[in-house]
Design a protein around this motif. Structure first.
Motif, PDB file in Angstrom:
ATOM      1  N   GLN A   1       0.821  -1.199   0.000  1.00 55.47           N
ATOM      2  CA  GLN A   1       0.000   0.000   0.000  1.00 55.47           C
ATOM      3  C   GLN A   1       0.857   1.251   0.000  1.00 55.47           C
ATOM      4  O   GLN A   1       0.440   2.301  -0.489  1.00 55.47           O
ATOM      5  CB  GLN A   1      -0.911   0.030   1.235  1.00 55.47           C
ATOM      6  CG  GLN A   1      -2.071  -0.940   1.210  1.00 55.47           C
ATOM      7  CD  GLN A   1      -2.911  -0.831   2.480  1.00 55.47           C
ATOM      8  OE1 GLN A   1      -2.657  -1.541   3.448  1.00 55.47           O
ATOM      9  NE2 GLN A   1      -3.876   0.048   2.486  1.00 55.47           N
TER      10      GLN A   1
ATOM     11  N   GLN B   1      -0.982   3.333  -2.508  1.00 58.56           N
ATOM     12  CA  GLN B   1      -1.739   4.517  -2.108  1.00 58.56           C
ATOM     13  C   GLN B   1      -0.842   5.703  -1.795  1.00 58.56           C
ATOM     14  O   GLN B   1      -1.231   6.851  -1.999  1.00 58.56           O
ATOM     15  CB  GLN B   1      -2.597   4.195  -0.884  1.00 58.56           C
ATOM     16  CG  GLN B   1      -3.708   3.198  -1.131  1.00 58.56           C
ATOM     17  CD  GLN B   1      -4.469   2.877   0.149  1.00 58.56           C
ATOM     18  OE1 GLN B   1      -4.315   1.803   0.730  1.00 58.56           O
ATOM     19  NE2 GLN B   1      -5.275   3.803   0.605  1.00 58.56           N
TER      20      GLN B   1
ATOM     21  N   CYS C   1      -4.262   4.895   5.990  1.00 57.76           N
ATOM     22  CA  CYS C   1      -4.724   3.688   5.312  1.00 57.76           C
ATOM     23  C   CYS C   1      -6.017   3.175   5.936  1.00 57.76           C
ATOM     24  O   CYS C   1      -6.869   2.605   5.240  1.00 57.76           O
ATOM     25  CB  CYS C   1      -3.642   2.611   5.368  1.00 57.76           C
ATOM     26  SG  CYS C   1      -2.206   2.943   4.327  1.00 57.76           S
TER      27      CYS C   1
END
Length: 349
Positions: A25, A155, A293
């Protein structure tokens, strides 16, 4: 004892069982190295008699801390093909950090940095022994070898300023920013100003100014904020760079001021028994991104979640100071959750 000698090796290379990495991520780009911490606290460099090696490097610290908090992360950087490089590679793999972006330089050594410590645990970067800052493998990170595949589902991209100090790694930063922009990956910049790393420290500001338009999240210490932005007020910094989604200004034991979206606030530091502050800021970054997150855009759209994210980050950073070293001292998710349950009320402003 001369620089380059150490009384103990805290990082023996042993057979390790890797944790299979998953799709990251968060991507962390920059330096990974060995911190040689002075065994004699409160001594100036010339009087230190022995050193103990610990794995470190801000982006690598962030990646490892994220893994310990349960967030899949990748490290992008360059190591030498030496004993230190093998050890640090094994460490990343063992923890479960994705190393698809790890490069190797056969003709340059893995970086080591010497760190003296005050009696209260504050550190001072004392240089690289008898080697020049340009003589290490992390300076040779190649832009063309950064895997674009890492950016397709990530991300966040975490950057610091140290790779901007060298021509090859500077181009790698620019390539990573371009890939992040193309794949809509948010960029988190931790200034992490370390003048000892720079051949010419005066060149930092134009290079920082060049990348600031692409940064989504900014974290710096109060000293860094004053040096580069001439203010320690996060609201003022965000007014200068209105595209920023958040600004975090940490001040060690004096806590953290923040501007997340339209919400600003202050979180006091946790009171803990400090052994070593190395890596505390990197753990703070990991803790904050863990919350990002978990809560997504709500971190800067909800004032309560904004405050919670900073408190959580502060807890991760504080816990990291209670033991020597950066990566070795990082808390697990369970440790942070337990700490938060017992300390939450004292930090809610």
């Amino acid at each position: 004892m001369t620089l380059g000698s150490e009384s103990t090796d805290s990082n023996p290379i042993e057979p390790m069982t890797p944790i299979p990495p998953v799709t990251p991520q968060i991507l962390c780009l920059g330096e990974i190295l060995e911190d040689y911490l002075a065994d004699q606290m409160g001594f100036p460099l010339a009087q230190v008699e022995s050193w103990t090696a610990y794995p470190g490097g801000a982006p690598a610290n962030v990646a490892c801390s994220l893994i310990k908090l349960g967030v899949p992360a990748a490290f992008i950087g360059c190591l030498g093909k030496d004993r230190s490089g093998r050890f640090l590679t094994n460490l990343l793999v063992t923890l479960g950090v994705n190393v698809e972006g790890l490069q190797f330089q056969p003709h340059l050594p893995t970086r080591r940095v010497y760190v003296t410590r005050s009696l209260d645990g504050d550190r001072h970067f004392a240089g690289f022994g008898e080697m020049a800052t340009t003589a290490f493998a992390d300076t040779a990170l190649q832009a063309s070898e950064i895997p674009e595949s890492l950016f397709t589902r990530a991300q966040y991209l975490v950057l610091g300023t140290i790779p901007l100090a060298y021509p090859f790694s500077r181009q790698a930063v620019k390539q990573a920013i371009a890939l992040a922009e193309y794949h809509q990956v948010a960029i988190f910049l931790d200034i992490n100003w370390r003048p000892v790393f720079w051949p010419d420290p005066q060149t930092v500001w134009p290079l920082l100014a060049e990348i600031m338009p692409w940064i989504n999240w900014l974290k710096c210490t109060d000293e860094e904020a004053q040096l580069f932005f001439h203010t320690t007020d996060p609201q003022t910094i965000r007014a200068t760079y209105p595209h920023l989604q958040g600004v975090l200004i940490t001040a060690g034991e004096r806590g953290c001021h923040y501007q997340l979206g339209n919400y600003q606030g202050y979180v006091p530091a946790f009171e803990v028994s400090v052994a070593d502050t190395t890596g505390a800021g990197d753990a703070f970054v990991a803790g904050f991104l863990h919350q990002c997150c978990q809560w997504g855009n709500h971190v800067y759209m909800d004032p309560q979640l904004a405050q919670r994210a900073v408190i959580y980050a502060s807890a991760v950073g504080a816990l990291t100071t209670t033991q020597p070293g950066a990566i070795a001292a990082q808390p697990t998710l369970e440790t942070v959750q337990k700490f938060m349950r017992t300390h939450w009320e004292s930090t809610v402003c």
